[in-house]
Structure formats: C-alpha cells, structure tokens
Write a protein that holds these residues in place. Sequence first.
Motif, PDB file in Angstrom:
ATOM      1  N   ALA A 110      35.136  43.492  42.040  1.00  0.00           N
ATOM      2  CA  ALA A 110      34.762  43.801  40.658  1.00  0.00           C
ATOM      3  C   ALA A 110      35.732  43.170  39.675  1.00  0.00           C
ATOM      4  O   ALA A 110      35.323  42.627  38.630  1.00  0.00           O
ATOM      5  CB  ALA A 110      34.718  45.315  40.463  1.00  0.00           C
ATOM      6  N   ALA A 111      37.025  43.215  39.988  1.00  0.00           N
ATOM      7  CA  ALA A 111      38.029  42.644  39.087  1.00  0.00           C
ATOM      8  C   ALA A 111      37.846  41.139  38.954  1.00  0.00           C
ATOM      9  O   ALA A 111      37.842  40.593  37.836  1.00  0.00           O
ATOM     10  CB  ALA A 111      39.431  42.975  39.592  1.00  0.00           C
ATOM     11  N   THR A 112      37.691  40.459  40.071  1.00  0.00           N
ATOM     12  CA  THR A 112      37.563  38.994  40.012  1.00  0.00           C
ATOM     13  C   THR A 112      36.253  38.579  39.347  1.00  0.00           C
ATOM     14  O   THR A 112      36.197  37.543  38.676  1.00  0.00           O
ATOM     15  CB  THR A 112      37.670  38.385  41.418  1.00  0.00           C
ATOM     16  N   ALA A 113      35.217  39.387  39.511  1.00  0.00           N
ATOM     17  CA  ALA A 113      33.947  39.078  38.847  1.00  0.00           C
ATOM     18  C   ALA A 113      34.071  39.166  37.335  1.00  0.00           C
ATOM     19  O   ALA A 113      33.300  38.540  36.602  1.00  0.00           O
ATOM     20  CB  ALA A 113      32.858  40.035  39.340  1.00  0.00           C
ATOM     21  N   CYS A 114      35.041  39.933  36.878  1.00  0.00           N
ATOM     22  CA  CYS A 114      35.292  40.072  35.432  1.00  0.00           C
ATOM     23  C   CYS A 114      36.400  39.154  34.943  1.00  0.00           C
ATOM     24  O   CYS A 114      36.849  39.258  33.793  1.00  0.00           O
ATOM     25  CB  CYS A 114      35.655  41.520  35.104  1.00  0.00           C
ATOM     26  N   GLY A 115      36.879  38.271  35.802  1.00  0.00           N
ATOM     27  CA  GLY A 115      37.947  37.361  35.401  1.00  0.00           C
ATOM     28  C   GLY A 115      39.299  38.033  35.294  1.00  0.00           C
ATOM     29  O   GLY A 115      40.189  37.549  34.580  1.00  0.00           O
ATOM     30  N   LEU A 116      39.478  39.131  36.010  1.00  0.00           N
ATOM     31  CA  LEU A 116      40.734  39.874  35.971  1.00  0.00           C
ATOM     32  C   LEU A 116      41.535  39.645  37.245  1.00  0.00           C
ATOM     33  O   LEU A 116      40.987  39.263  38.290  1.00  0.00           O
ATOM     34  CB  LEU A 116      40.454  41.373  35.802  1.00  0.00           C
ATOM     35  N   ARG A 117      42.822  39.881  37.145  1.00  0.00           N
ATOM     36  CA  ARG A 117      43.712  39.791  38.304  1.00  0.00           C
ATOM     37  C   ARG A 117      43.949  41.185  38.883  1.00  0.00           C
ATOM     38  O   ARG A 117      43.528  42.195  38.302  1.00  0.00           O
ATOM     39  CB  ARG A 117      45.041  39.140  37.906  1.00  0.00           C
ATOM     40  N   VAL A 118      44.643  41.237  40.011  1.00  0.00           N
ATOM     41  CA  VAL A 118      44.877  42.499  40.713  1.00  0.00           C
ATOM     42  C   VAL A 118      46.354  42.597  41.097  1.00  0.00           C
ATOM     43  O   VAL A 118      46.939  41.628  41.587  1.00  0.00           O
ATOM     44  CB  VAL A 118      44.012  42.594  41.989  1.00  0.00           C
ATOM     45  N   ALA A 119      46.941  43.778  40.864  1.00  0.00           N
ATOM     46  CA  ALA A 119      48.328  44.033  41.281  1.00  0.00           C
ATOM     47  C   ALA A 119      48.352  45.271  42.162  1.00  0.00           C
ATOM     48  O   ALA A 119      48.119  46.384  41.674  1.00  0.00           O
ATOM     49  CB  ALA A 119      49.233  44.240  40.078  1.00  0.00           C
TER      50      ALA A 119
ATOM     51  N   PHE B 254      45.013  30.399  50.076  1.00  0.00           N
ATOM     52  CA  PHE B 254      44.416  31.721  50.213  1.00  0.00           C
ATOM     53  C   PHE B 254      44.107  32.401  48.879  1.00  0.00           C
ATOM     54  O   PHE B 254      43.282  33.308  48.830  1.00  0.00           O
ATOM     55  CB  PHE B 254      45.338  32.627  51.046  1.00  0.00           C
ATOM     56  N   ASP B 255      44.789  31.987  47.813  1.00  0.00           N
ATOM     57  CA  ASP B 255      44.573  32.611  46.505  1.00  0.00           C
ATOM     58  C   ASP B 255      44.621  31.536  45.425  1.00  0.00           C
ATOM     59  O   ASP B 255      45.503  31.525  44.563  1.00  0.00           O
ATOM     60  CB  ASP B 255      45.636  33.684  46.250  1.00  0.00           C
ATOM     61  N   PRO B 256      43.657  30.593  45.451  1.00  0.00           N
ATOM     62  CA  PRO B 256      43.715  29.455  44.529  1.00  0.00           C
ATOM     63  C   PRO B 256      43.623  29.846  43.069  1.00  0.00           C
ATOM     64  O   PRO B 256      44.136  29.119  42.194  1.00  0.00           O
ATOM     65  CB  PRO B 256      42.504  28.605  44.955  1.00  0.00           C
ATOM     66  N   ALA B 257      42.986  30.971  42.765  1.00  0.00           N
ATOM     67  CA  ALA B 257      42.862  31.407  41.371  1.00  0.00           C
ATOM     68  C   ALA B 257      43.995  32.332  40.955  1.00  0.00           C
ATOM     69  O   ALA B 257      43.980  32.867  39.840  1.00  0.00           O
ATOM     70  CB  ALA B 257      41.520  32.114  41.176  1.00  0.00           C
ATOM     71  N   ASN B 258      44.987  32.524  41.836  1.00  0.00           N
ATOM     72  CA  ASN B 258      46.132  33.383  41.549  1.00  0.00           C
ATOM     73  C   ASN B 258      45.673  34.783  41.129  1.00  0.00           C
ATOM     74  O   ASN B 258      46.101  35.341  40.119  1.00  0.00           O
ATOM     75  CB  ASN B 258      47.023  32.773  40.467  1.00  0.00           C
ATOM     76  N   VAL B 259      44.797  35.340  41.947  1.00  0.00           N
ATOM     77  CA  VAL B 259      44.242  36.669  41.669  1.00  0.00           C
ATOM     78  C   VAL B 259      45.306  37.737  41.720  1.00  0.00           C
ATOM     79  O   VAL B 259      45.344  38.659  40.890  1.00  0.00           O
ATOM     80  CB  VAL B 259      43.107  36.987  42.680  1.00  0.00           C
ATOM     81  N   PHE B 260      46.233  37.618  42.680  1.00  0.00           N
ATOM     82  CA  PHE B 260      47.180  38.703  42.921  1.00  0.00           C
ATOM     83  C   PHE B 260      48.473  38.528  42.140  1.00  0.00           C
ATOM     84  O   PHE B 260      49.161  37.508  42.259  1.00  0.00           O
ATOM     85  CB  PHE B 260      47.462  38.842  44.422  1.00  0.00           C
ATOM     86  N   ALA B 261      48.761  39.501  41.326  1.00  0.00           N
ATOM     87  CA  ALA B 261      50.018  39.544  40.573  1.00  0.00           C
ATOM     88  C   ALA B 261      51.019  40.309  41.417  1.00  0.00           C
ATOM     89  O   ALA B 261      50.971  41.524  41.512  1.00  0.00           O
ATOM     90  CB  ALA B 261      49.804  40.244  39.230  1.00  0.00           C
ATOM     91  N   SER B 262      51.907  39.576  42.059  1.00  0.00           N
ATOM     92  CA  SER B 262      52.859  40.177  42.979  1.00  0.00           C
ATOM     93  C   SER B 262      54.183  40.477  42.298  1.00  0.00           C
ATOM     94  O   SER B 262      54.572  39.783  41.354  1.00  0.00           O
ATOM     95  CB  SER B 262      53.109  39.215  44.149  1.00  0.00           C
ATOM     96  N   ALA B 263      54.860  41.510  42.785  1.00  0.00           N
ATOM     97  CA  ALA B 263      56.180  41.834  42.250  1.00  0.00           C
ATOM     98  C   ALA B 263      57.145  40.672  42.433  1.00  0.00           C
ATOM     99  O   ALA B 263      58.051  40.472  41.622  1.00  0.00           O
ATOM    100  CB  ALA B 263      56.735  43.090  42.930  1.00  0.00           C
ATOM    101  N   ARG B 264      56.932  39.899  43.492  1.00  0.00           N
ATOM    102  CA  ARG B 264      57.781  38.720  43.737  1.00  0.00           C
ATOM    103  C   ARG B 264      56.866  37.524  43.891  1.00  0.00           C
ATOM    104  O   ARG B 264      56.294  37.295  44.954  1.00  0.00           O
ATOM    105  CB  ARG B 264      58.660  38.947  44.973  1.00  0.00           C
ATOM    106  N   ALA B 265      56.716  36.780  42.817  1.00  0.00           N
ATOM    107  CA  ALA B 265      55.755  35.685  42.778  1.00  0.00           C
ATOM    108  C   ALA B 265      56.109  34.591  43.771  1.00  0.00           C
ATOM    109  O   ALA B 265      57.280  34.295  44.007  1.00  0.00           O
ATOM    110  CB  ALA B 265      55.687  35.121  41.368  1.00  0.00           C
ATOM    111  N   VAL B 266      55.075  34.001  44.357  1.00  0.00           N
ATOM    112  CA  VAL B 266      55.239  32.869  45.258  1.00  0.00           C
ATOM    113  C   VAL B 266      54.888  31.604  44.492  1.00  0.00           C
ATOM    114  O   VAL B 266      53.803  31.522  43.939  1.00  0.00           O
ATOM    115  CB  VAL B 266      54.321  33.028  46.491  1.00  0.00           C
TER     116      VAL B 266
END
Length: 457
Positions: free
Chosen positions: A64-73, A445-457
Amino acid sequence: MTLSDVPVDTRVDRLRAALGDRVAFPGDAAYDAGRVPWNVAIDQHPFAVLRPESAEDVVDAVRAATACGLRVAPQSTGHAAGALADTDLSDVVLLSLAGLRGATVDPVGRTARVLGGSQWNDVLAVAAAHGLTAMHGSSGDVSVVGYLLSGGLSFYGRAHGLAVETVRAVQLVTADGSLVRASADEHADLFWALRGGSGAFGVVVSIEIDLLPYADVFAGMLLWDASHADVVARAWAEWTATAPETATTTLRVLHFPPMPELPPFLSGRALVVVDGAILDTDAAASALLAPLRALEPEMDTFARIPSAGLVAVHMDPPDPTPALTAHAVLDSLPGEAVDALVAAAGQPGLFIVELRHLGGAIARPAANGGAVSSLEGEYLLHTIAVVPVPEAFAAAAAAVRAGIAPFEPWRTDALALTFIDGGGEDATAGYGAAAARLRELKRLFDPANVFASARAV
C-alpha cells in the motif's frame, strides 16, 4: 502526474482504503503512540504509522505504501531512532513492529525462531527453560532483529564473535511486497546483505538463530567511587591486555543524579564500574579477577548466576530514556589513552563514559559470514549524555562528541553499527570492505529506495 506529485489528502485516502484502521495519521490517537521511540529524545513525524500484527499485515503495508509513492521505515523498539534523526520522514510510513513479538525454541537443534518485533527478554525467557541462552546485548528490551543484523556486541563476544553470526535464516518482506525467506541456501545474496545491511533491505518478520548451551554463567560487576577512576582504569587496561577470550568486560564511569527512585548506592553518585562475564569455572574466573578485586571495590557481585540474569548486569535503564551517544573504536589503550578517559569522565554533561573490551573472536571474520561478521579493534569507546528537555539537545550532542575527540591518536577506521546513533552519521566505516557490494545489492533489491533504514546503505 507522478506518484510523488499525488496530493497528501489523496495518499491518506488511498492508504485508508487499503489498510483501514490499521494505519494512523497525524491527529489519530494511535499515531502519537506509534511514532514515539524508546529514545524519546528523538521526535519522529512520519507520514503515517502502522502497527502490524502478522507477516500478512506487513505485506499489505509495504504494498500500500509503495502504491502511494511512500517509503517504509521498520522500527521495533526505537533504541536506534537517533540514527534516523536527520531523515525526512514526511513521505515515510513507520512500521512499529511491537505487535510482532514472541519466540519458540527447538531445544534439540539449539535454535530459536523469533518474531520481528521481539525483544531479547522474549527470547531469554523461553531459552532458559531449556538450559540455553542467546548472544544478547547489555539490555533485555532491545530489538533482537536490529541488534543481530547490525552486528551485535555481547558479553559472550570475545569467545563467540559478533552476535550476527548466530543468524541462520531471515523471513522478510521485500520492496516489491514479497514475503521471502533468506538463508545460506535460499536467496543467498540477500542473506549476505541482511547480515549487516539490516532494515535497508526489507521488513523482517521473523529470524532464526542459534542458541548457546549456557544455563548459567559467571558474571557480575565490581564498583568503586569515581575518585578511584584513575587507578581502576589503569588496572583494567593492564588486565585486559592479557585477559583470555573467555572474559568479556566493560569499564564505565557513571554520573547519577540524586533521584529517590535509585538505590542509595547509585543516587547522586559518580562511580567507576567493571562488569561482564567470564566463561570458565568459578575457580578460574575468581583467579582471573584477583588483580581487580585487590583494588577493594565497595561492591562485588561477580558470581555464578542463571544466564538469563546476564542481561541485567550492565544496569542499562529499563525505561525509555532521552539520550544522545557517540562512539569510536580504538586499536590500543596506552597510558595516555587512560589519561584521556579519566579526563573525559569528568567532563560536564556526560552521563556515561564507557570502554568495551573487543578483540578475540569479535575481530575474526567468520568463514561464511555476511556483510558484517567481525569488528577490528581492541576497545570500543562510548559516550552518553541525557537530554532531559529539548533545549538540552545541542549541549548533549556537543558533550558526546567532545568525549571521544581526545582519542583520535588511537582510533581505527572501524565503527560498530549498533552504536551509530546520530542523525547524518556515515555508516560506511561500519561496513568496511563490504560497503561497495552492499550498495550494489541495495540497488538490486530496493532500486526505488523504499526502505528508510536507521543506517543507510
């Protein structure tokens, strides 16, 4: 019109239509309850908050988040929320995983399956019933997943290495909303990346780990008034230089405010403490401790205890605490570094100055390890300042940085990922030689940078 151009109200409507009352927005009662992390010094304001209670809920949320153009943490407890402090969360759905808790143990295989929002106390309680324990950290209310997949420093570490090496499989929801199991035999590249890359690659809904065969352990603390800090620190530095890998200890100088809820031996006092565990017989452990005990601590709790009790030895605060931290990894601890430690411990504004003894198996890369499987260096220096009110944030940040600044001559290029707790900090040194491959796999694995991680890669 691209997804990023979709009006906020439209995104809200779409998320509500897809997720119903599982999702909360600013103004909803559940929003504030879900956005507040354990480290309450960090004020998070995500686009929305959702508290999943199943793997299916996580799948629905990511899709649902990605369908709305949102990221996930993903966030289990929020102990490391400081690392997200400079991340713009205005287009992020925060997944509070506190509803995904529990662990089951296979006593024959000496393994545990742990749900993604679990804390170490959840694991230790069920493992202890079978005479087993886990490579937990110094606090029982820390997230199992975040701690493990970011390396994990344990009081068993010098004998057994980083805790991440106990991970055998990870079940997660990836950026396309798929539920995937990653292990050495399934999605091996993803499994490699997760062991270090953690939340940058998906939302972990469960993790399978090896347990340790310790029903009890020789552990505890030695405590002196801080007026003895110089003598104790020098003795501990000399002692750790030859300590066997069976011994994993820390040295801390703590400053406690006068608070009636604290026990008298802590309230309003400055103290120096040596704590940890020794994986040996009582007689051998006592003989090893003899040089430190000769300094006549006013309190000595080292003894044989149930292994589940080790998590309380370090006296980490049991309740959400507003704090800022900084750390550095040192390659040695000569006399000049001890001088710097004692001076830093007296600096106004610091609650704790701590040295953790590394080396041993912690420094040895694992044969089939992931992106992070070792930590080079001999000591980890850690400074902590409390932030009682928002106005104290800047002073606390300055204090923790000033606390590690004098140690530059002994610093290595390494960092411990679980100790990176400041917004905007570069985690690259925590990944070492694995950083380039991690970035490549992140793009895969995450080309659109969906996941906002505490420690960015």
